[in-house]
Structure formats: structure tokens, C-alpha cells
Design a protein around this motif. Structure first.
Motif: not given
Length: 511
Positions: A201-203, A229-230, A236-239
Motif C-alpha cells: 500500500v505505502g509505495r 490495489p484496486g 488514482a483514476h478519480g484523481l
């Protein structure tokens, strides 16, 4: 662009600290409490086991000791005590009579229990007793077992001693192992949580954070990688979708701003033209009739005059009247909006219009004037020029006339069809008609721009030679036809000027 150092795995992030505080630490505390409770229970059980071992040893020798006591066989009692050391880990054993006097001893033991409350309780109750006592400076755990005769009467008791530290050392070793394993598991759990969170998650969170910082720093076209992860990929997609939407909104706002600026400039231009038009109309109205009268009377005087000097003066008067008349007409041509004029927007025959422009100017020129030529490029059949032919001819005549006034030997009117990229906000048109008026005169003075040349009443000619309205009229006509005007010095020859007009061509409607 600002850059940040790549975060290391062991630099705890906010999510990692939250995981440690609210997940890992509670789990470790619960496991630690469980280990503590388990160790306490194991300690109790181990002590009970050790006590049971002593009890079993006591029971094993109680019968032979009782028989030996009944027969007053001290040697038999001693042999029974000695057998205890062969059975278990015993530090001392002794046999006492009912009065607490020692009869036999093996190992570390007490000498006299005649005054001990333990001995009294043991004889009186006939029940086993346990005590932790100091014997010869050593802390011992003593197990007291009563010995009975055949009539079930207490005739003595046995004391078996075991070092008290045996109980503690066993528990200490077990505790050390248990807590050592707990510490190892805690370290391993922390390592797994921190490293696993970073890898899983962190990276990806760091990448998202860096992406936001890059966008904040001005990289508006940068988009976050949709990895991980999903849930994080969805973030990211929303951003990215949000950034795309913001970029589209900014582009729309910029286009709207440019449109407003263009409309503002157009409004200011129209207001200026309206103001100048009002002045020009008043001037034309006030000067028209007097100029006509002056010219008529000068013409009559010229017919009746036989004096050469008078004729010269009268011709000069008529020349100046004609010049004033042309200035008034130029003012009207420049200031009258196209919408107020009788305009006819039709397809223009370029191959016919350009030679007519040359002929109109050629008739005005005196002998020994510069040569006027026209060079036409073919126009594709699928496009045509839609314009007000009269206004366009007026603009071209002004350009060719100006060129002829400054040229040395030659003026050329040249046309060419070019392709230009469609600009945002403009009508869709990729084909343009490019018209060049070329002369071989001295060219423009350094520093003079197109904007200055098309300013009303700005002229590069001497006093009395120009009104400064010719190029302003040309610029006005070009604007009406959504074209562009550029005036610059030629680069193909030394000296000379080039006036370039670009007008949009439209697709031929075949219906």
C-alpha cells in the motif's frame, strides 16, 4: 519543478503509525497478557507437580519408616531415608518422633522440631503440611508427612526438603523462553506490518502523494499512475479524472476569456468607428457643398481666363479641392460600418478581380510609372472566396496604389492558395487565399510595425502627400472578411516592401 526524496521503507507514514497503534500494539498486548496468564497457570501447575513429587516420595517411604519406628529399628529408618536420594532430586530428609525429636537424617535437615508449630499441627491433625523454611542458611521447601502405626496412631513424621529455588528456576526458564518468543514475534510482526504495508500500500500512496505535489507545483499535464490495489487504483483514476475535468474547465474558461477579450476589442473598435464616423459624416456634410461650389466656380473662371498664371492658380485650387474631396470620401469609406453599406457577399472570381485591380491603378499612373504585373496561382475547384467584391477591390486598389507610389521599377500582385491549421475558436477552414503586394521601393523604416501602419491618420509620407487612411481602410476590410494583414520588408531582394493578406476560403456547396 520541485522534487522530493524517495521515502524509505522504515520511515513511518501516518497510515503505518495508525496500524501500529490501533492494530499491532493491541494484538501484542493481548498476546502478552495471554502469555502472562498462561505462565502464571503453568507456574502453579509446575509447583503442584513438584509438590506431588515430594508427596509421592513421602508416601513411598512412609510405610517402611513406620514399620521401622514401630520396631525401634533405627537402621531401617536410615536405609529408608537414604533411598529417597536415589528416587528423586532431594536436598535432605529426616524422621522425627511425635515430640519433634530427630530420629534419622539424610542430607540437609533440621535438628529439632520439638517446639515447631508445624510438628504439633501435623501430630494433632494427621494431615500433611508444607512450609518454606530456612535450613542451614538455605531456603528450602519442606514437605511433612505423618507416619502411623498399625492402630492408625501417629508415631512420628517425615520431613523431605527440596530447595525452593528449584520451583523458581523452572518457572524462570519457562518465562524467559515465553517472553523471548513474544519479543521475537513482536519484532517480526512489526517488520511484516511495516514492510508489507509499504510493498502493498505505502509505495502506491507515496506515488499518489508525489503526483499531487507535482500537479501543485505546476505540472498540470501530469497524471498519477493507476497502479496498486484496486482501491488505490480507483483513487488514482478519480484523481486523474478530476485533473482532466479541471483542465477542461480551465481551457473552457480560457477560451471564454479570449472570446470576451475579442468581443471587447470589437466593441471598442466599433465604438471608435462610430465616433469617427459621426465626425466624418459631419465633416462630409459641411464640406461637401462648399467644395462643390468652389470647384464649379474655379472651373468657370478657368474657362474665361486667358492668363497663364491665373490658369495655373485655378488648376492648383481645383487640385486641392479634389484632394479634400478624396479625403472626405476616404473618411466615409473607413468609418462607415460594413453593415450600413450596400454589401453583396458572393463568390469572387479571383482570376478576374486581380487583373481589374491592376488596370484600375494603371489608369491613374502617369507615364514612366513602375510596371504593374499580376501573378495568379490556380485555385482548387472545391474551394472558393466568399466576400464583398467591391470592398475587397477597394482595399487591393489602395495597396497597389501605395506600392506604385514608392516603387522604383516594378509592383507585383501575387496570389497563392495555402493550407493553415485551424485555430481553436475559429471557423473550420484549412484553405486560405494569400495575396501579396510586392514593390521594390525603399522599404519600411526600422521599428515600424503593422499595428502602427494601420492606425488611422498614421503615414510615412511627407506632409500633404498622404492622409493616413489607406492602410486603415485595408485593415478594416480584411477584418470584415475574418482575414489577417501583415506589412513587412522583403527578404528576397534588397529594399522593397511586402503587404500580405490571408483570407479564408470556403468549401464549394455542390447542392
Amino acid at each position: 519543478m520541485t522534487t522530493s526524496k524517495s521515502p524509505t521503507v522504515w520511515r513511518l507514514s501516518g497510515i503505518q503509525r495508525a496500524l501500529l497503534i490501533y492494530v499491532v500494539v493491541p494484538i501484542l498486548v493481548i498476546v502478552g497478557v495471554g502469555i502472562g496468564v498462561g505462565l502464571d497457570r503453568i507456574n502453579v501447575q509446575e509447583q503442584e507437580r513438584l509438590k506431588e513429587d515430594l508427596e509421592l516420595l513421602g508416601r513411598a517411604i512412609r510405610v517402611p519408616v513406620g514399620e521401622a519406628l514401630a520396631s525401634n529399628d533405627d537402621a531401617a529408618v536410615q536405609r529408608a531415608l537414604d533411598s529417597v536420594f536415589e528416587i528423586g532430586r532431594i536436598y535432605g530428609a529426616s524422621v522425627f518422633d511425635v515430640n519433634g525429636n530427630r530420629i534419622a537424617v539424610a542430607g540437609i535437615a533440621e535438628r529439632d522440631l520439638s517446639r515447631s508449630r508445624v510438628a504439633q499441627q501435623l501430630v494433632m491433625t494427621g494431615e500433611q503440611q508444607e512450609r518454606v523454611r530456612q535450613i542451614s542458611g538455605v531456603r528450602m521447601f519442606s514437605h511433612f508427612i505423618p507416619v502411623f502405626d498399625d492402630l492408625r496412631q501417629a508415631n512420628g513424621f517425615i520431613q523431605i526438603n527440596r530447595q525452593a529455588s528449584d520451583f523458581d528456576s523452572t518457572f524462570a526458564r519457562l518465562s524467559a523462553w515465553a517472553w523471548g518468543i513474544w519479543v521475537a514475534m513482536a519484532v517480526l510482526t512489526l517488520t511484516i506490518v511495516i514492510f508489507g504495508h509499504y510493498r502493498g500500500v505505502g509505495r502506491y500512496v507515496n506515488v499518489l502523494t508525489q503526483s499531487m505535489h507535482r500537479v501543485e507545483a505546476g505540472e498540470r499535464d501530469y497524471r498519477a499512475p493507476e497502479d496498486g490495489p484496486g482501491e488505490l487504483a480507483d483513487i488514482a483514476h478519480g484523481l486523474n479524472s478530476m485533473l482532466d475535468s479541471m483542465q477542461r474547465s480551465e481551457m473552457e474558461l480560457e477560451a471564454h476569456r479570449r472570446h470576451e477579450q475579442a468581443m471587447q476589442r470589437k466593441l471598442q473598435y466599433q465604438e471608435k468607428m462610430a465616433a469617427i464616423g459621426g465626425v466624418a459624416s459631419g465633416v462630409a456634410h459641411e464640406l461637401g457643398a462648399p467644395l462643390t461650389i468652389i470647384d464649379g466656380r474655379a472651373r468657370r473662371l478657368l474657362k474665361n481666363s486667358n492668363d497663364a498664371e491665373s490658369e495655373r492658380q485655378l488648376n492648383a485650387i481645383r487640385g486641392q479641392v479634389g484632394r479634400l474631396t478624396r479625403i472626405v470620401q476616404q473618411l466615409l469609406n473607413y468609418c462607415r460600418p460594413a453593415a450600413e453599406q450596400e454589401t453583396i457577399i458572393t463568390p469572387v472570381a479571383i482570376t478576374k478581380l486581380m487583373p481589374e485591380v491592376i488596370e484600375n491603378v494603371r489608369h491613374e499612373q502617369p507615364e514612366n510609372s513602375p510596371e504593374l504585373t499580376v501573378s495568379l496561382a490556380p485555385v482548387p475547384e472545391d474551394v472558393e472566396l466568399i466576400a464583398d467584391e467591391a470592398r475587397l477591390e477597394l482595399a487591393l486598389v489602395n495597396l497597389v496604389r501605395n506600392a506604385a507610389q514608392v516603387a522604383k521599377t516594378h509592383v507585383e500582385l501575387r496570389t497563392e492558395v495555402i493550407e493553415k491549421q485551424v485555430q481553436e475558436g475559429a471557423d473550420e477552414c484549412s484553405h486560405w487565399l494569400q495575396i501579396d503586394v510586392l514593390d521594390d521601393g525603399p522599404g519600411l523604416a526600422q521599428g515600424i510595425t503593422t499595428a502602427e501602419l494601420v492606425t488611422p491618420f498614421f503615414t510615412t509620407k511627407g506632409q500633404g502627400e498622404g492622409t493616413g487612411l489607406g492602410l486603415a481602410i485595408v485593415d478594416n476590410v480584411v477584418r470584415e472578411h475574418r482575414g489577417s494583414l501583415v506589412i513587412e520588408n522583403r527578404t528576397d531582394i534588397a529594399g522593397g516592401c511586402r503587404v500580405r493578406i490571408q483570407l479564408p476560403l470556403q468549401l464549394v456547396n455542390k447542392e
